[in-house]
Design a protein around this motif. Structure first.
Motif, PDB file in Angstrom:
ATOM      1  N   VAL A 222       0.944  -1.228  -0.145  1.00 38.23           N
ATOM      2  CA  VAL A 222       0.081   0.254  -0.080  1.00 38.23           C
ATOM      3  C   VAL A 222       0.768   1.069  -0.060  1.00 38.23           C
ATOM      4  O   VAL A 222       0.631   2.190  -0.754  1.00 38.23           O
ATOM      5  CB  VAL A 222      -1.118  -0.016   1.500  1.00 38.23           C
ATOM      6  N   ILE A 223       2.050   1.262   0.798  1.00 36.85           N
ATOM      7  CA  ILE A 223       2.919   2.296   0.952  1.00 36.85           C
ATOM      8  C   ILE A 223       3.726   2.321  -0.444  1.00 36.85           C
ATOM      9  O   ILE A 223       3.818   3.374  -1.058  1.00 36.85           O
ATOM     10  CB  ILE A 223       3.789   2.115   2.103  1.00 36.85           C
ATOM     11  N   VAL A 227       0.815   4.780  -2.480  1.00 35.23           N
ATOM     12  CA  VAL A 227       1.015   6.072  -2.059  1.00 35.23           C
ATOM     13  C   VAL A 227       2.100   6.434  -2.998  1.00 35.23           C
ATOM     14  O   VAL A 227       3.121   5.979  -3.649  1.00 35.23           O
ATOM     15  CB  VAL A 227       1.473   6.197  -0.714  1.00 35.23           C
ATOM     16  N   GLY A 233       3.797   8.221   3.531  1.00 36.75           N
ATOM     17  CA  GLY A 233       2.460   7.513   4.370  1.00 36.75           C
ATOM     18  C   GLY A 233       3.397   6.255   5.166  1.00 36.75           C
ATOM     19  O   GLY A 233       4.476   5.985   5.117  1.00 36.75           O
ATOM     20  N   LEU A 235       2.987   2.831   7.506  1.00 36.59           N
ATOM     21  CA  LEU A 235       1.917   1.899   8.247  1.00 36.59           C
ATOM     22  C   LEU A 235       2.859   0.957   8.983  1.00 36.59           C
ATOM     23  O   LEU A 235       3.693   0.315   8.637  1.00 36.59           O
ATOM     24  CB  LEU A 235       1.363   1.032   6.822  1.00 36.59           C
ATOM     25  N   ILE A 259      -1.476   4.222  11.349  1.00 37.25           N
ATOM     26  CA  ILE A 259      -1.332   4.586  10.125  1.00 37.25           C
ATOM     27  C   ILE A 259      -0.743   6.181  10.164  1.00 37.25           C
ATOM     28  O   ILE A 259      -1.939   6.887  10.851  1.00 37.25           O
ATOM     29  CB  ILE A 259      -2.597   4.550   9.045  1.00 37.25           C
ATOM     30  N   ALA A 261      -0.125  10.033   7.678  1.00 35.60           N
ATOM     31  CA  ALA A 261      -0.221  10.456   6.379  1.00 35.60           C
ATOM     32  C   ALA A 261      -0.115  12.013   6.658  1.00 35.60           C
ATOM     33  O   ALA A 261      -0.454  12.676   7.748  1.00 35.60           O
ATOM     34  CB  ALA A 261      -1.326  10.224   5.645  1.00 35.60           C
ATOM     35  N   ARG A 267      -4.208   9.890   3.601  1.00 34.28           N
ATOM     36  CA  ARG A 267      -4.645   9.451   4.831  1.00 34.28           C
ATOM     37  C   ARG A 267      -5.843   8.220   4.520  1.00 34.28           C
ATOM     38  O   ARG A 267      -6.032   7.097   4.779  1.00 34.28           O
ATOM     39  CB  ARG A 267      -5.456  10.081   5.985  1.00 34.28           C
ATOM     40  N   ILE A 270      -4.806   5.245   2.296  1.00 30.48           N
ATOM     41  CA  ILE A 270      -3.698   4.282   2.785  1.00 30.48           C
ATOM     42  C   ILE A 270      -5.210   3.241   3.576  1.00 30.48           C
ATOM     43  O   ILE A 270      -5.159   1.924   3.717  1.00 30.48           O
ATOM     44  CB  ILE A 270      -2.993   4.637   4.006  1.00 30.48           C
ATOM     45  N   SER A 273      -7.178   1.360   0.905  1.00 28.08           N
ATOM     46  CA  SER A 273      -6.303   0.309   0.275  1.00 28.08           C
ATOM     47  C   SER A 273      -5.896  -0.931   1.115  1.00 28.08           C
ATOM     48  O   SER A 273      -6.099  -2.031   0.816  1.00 28.08           O
ATOM     49  CB  SER A 273      -5.063   0.865  -0.220  1.00 28.08           C
ATOM     50  N   LEU A 274      -5.597  -0.641   2.427  1.00 27.87           N
ATOM     51  CA  LEU A 274      -5.638  -1.516   3.305  1.00 27.87           C
ATOM     52  C   LEU A 274      -6.521  -2.298   3.612  1.00 27.87           C
ATOM     53  O   LEU A 274      -6.649  -3.603   3.726  1.00 27.87           O
ATOM     54  CB  LEU A 274      -5.020  -1.080   4.820  1.00 27.87           C
TER      55      LEU A 274
END
Ligand code: ZN
Ligand code: ZN
Length: 387
Positions: A222-223, A227, A233, A235, A259, A261, A267, A270, A273-274
């Motif tokens: 995700v990062i 991003v 970002g 995590l 998390i 951001a 924010r 993330i 997506s997570l």
């Protein structure tokens, strides 16, 4: 005018240091700041302010009405300590197992100092100052508790300002950002549910341990993959719990993380997506995920006009060379909840002290010479805005 302000601050410098040390010796953690709030209320009352306590639990406000009508300025200070056992060896060190290890004792002292000075200058004020003392910043819950208790309806404000003592900044400097100061800070919980069974017969079970392992390692994409490269970002999974025995496949595994951001968009990206990645990964491995946002605060993003005004005010106190933008920091602060609703600015007051460790360390301390500087910025800002 400058002389009158400086003289008034000089006159209370001794009491400010004494107040800071006495607050430092008796820290209370989030939502337990009963003695702290009582002390603040008594200081404000004796300075001639109207006080309203028990807002959102242990929060309170003190009000100064100017002699003439005008806008309302909020000056916010957070008041909680941390569950840290102090190791500074200071003669006023806490011995109750908690510690003002973030400098909130300084924030309280500076706001009370400004209240004392401004209370004697009502004839110069057109409008109102709301000194807002917020509990539970360290668990990013106190601002919302006060807002949910209608503090912004009962005391509508046109501008909100506040400061954080900042040891990474040299004493005698002030950081004022026109945009992001601090990151968002959110806690999330991912519960992975499979179907428990015998460790020797995995084909008859759905193994949430294997699914959780995939989720934890895939989550960093995700990062790295979602991003944008020029955005920040973070995590981090700080907890993972599941299972009771080496040969038993458990029913569920619980993962918790934080998390961070610098913008509301990242924010949200993330989080979404997570959640998608965790759910789909679990599904691919015959398990299911419940995704929860536990608590959090948005990023602290200043209003650029208010920031320019604070930067100019601070320059009047310590010189323009000592005021400037600083790199945003990936810590969080629920001052964001106020300045998301009221145009505002959160600035960083240089407080470095030789030999002292950084914020949240058991050996944290700040240079008390920053106290009059912060007070003067608040006083000049109030006199200027309510002139
Ligand atoms: Zn802190
Ligand atoms: Zn803090």
């Amino acid at each position: 005018m400058a002389d009158a302000i400086n003289a008034a601050i000089d006159a209370i410098q001794g009491e400010m240091v004494a107040l800071r040390r006495s607050l430092h010796a008796a820290p209370e953690i989030a939502f337990q700041e009963h003695e702290t709030a009582a002390r603040i209320a008594s200081e404000l009352t004796s300075a001639g302010l109207d006080v309203n306590a028990e807002i959102g639990g242990t929060g309170l406000v003190g009000i100064i009405e100017g002699d003439r009508p005008g806008p309302t300025l909020m000056i916010r200070a957070d008041i909680d300590g941390l569950p840290v056992t102090e190791l500074t060896g200071l003669e006023f060190a806490s011995t109750n197992g908690n510690m003002h290890a973030c400098g909130h004792d300084g924030h309280i002292t500076i706001a009370i100092g400004a209240a004392k000075v401004l209370s004697g200058m009502r004839d110069r004020l057109a409008g109102k100052i709301v000194f807002l003392f917020q509990p539970a910043e360290e668990i990013v819950g106190g601002a919302n508790a006060m807002i949910d208790d209608s503090v912004l309806q009962d005391y509508p404000c046109d501008r909100a300002i506040g400061l954080h003592l900042w040891n990474p900044l040299p004493l005698g400097t002030i950081g004022v950002n026109r945009s992001t100061v601090f990151a968002s800070a959110d806690a999330v919980r991912i519960t992975v549910r499979g179907r428990g069974g015998h460790g020797a017969l995995p084909h008859l079970a759905a193994d949430p341990v294997a699914a959780a392992a995939q989720i934890v390692s895939a989550a960093q994409t995700v990062i790295s993959r979602e991003v944008p490269p020029n955005e920040m970002g973070v995590l981090t999974f700080g907890q993972i719990h599941g299972g009771v025995a080496p040969n038993v496949i458990p029913d569920e595994v619980v993962i918790e993380g934080t998390i961070r951001a610098y913008t509301p968009d990242i924010r949200e990206l993330i989080h979404q997506s997570l959640e998608r990645l965790a759910k789909q990964t679990a599904l691919a491995m015959k398990s299911e995920v419940t995704f929860e946002r536990l608590y959090g605060a948005p990023p602290v993003v200043n209003n650029p006009e208010v920031a320019d005004w604070i930067a100019a005010t601070a320059a009047g106190v310590i010189g323009a060379d000592n005021v400037g933008e600083v790199e945003p920091v990936s810590v969080g602060d629920d001052m964001a909840e106020f300045i998301n609703r009221v145009p505002g600015c959160y600035f960083l007051l240089g407080a470095s002290k030789d030999g002292a460790e950084n914020h949240h360390n058991a050996r944290f301390d700040f240079d008390e010479a920053c106290l009059p500087t912060g007070t003067e910025v608040f006083v000049r800002a109030a006199l200027d805005y309510l002139s």
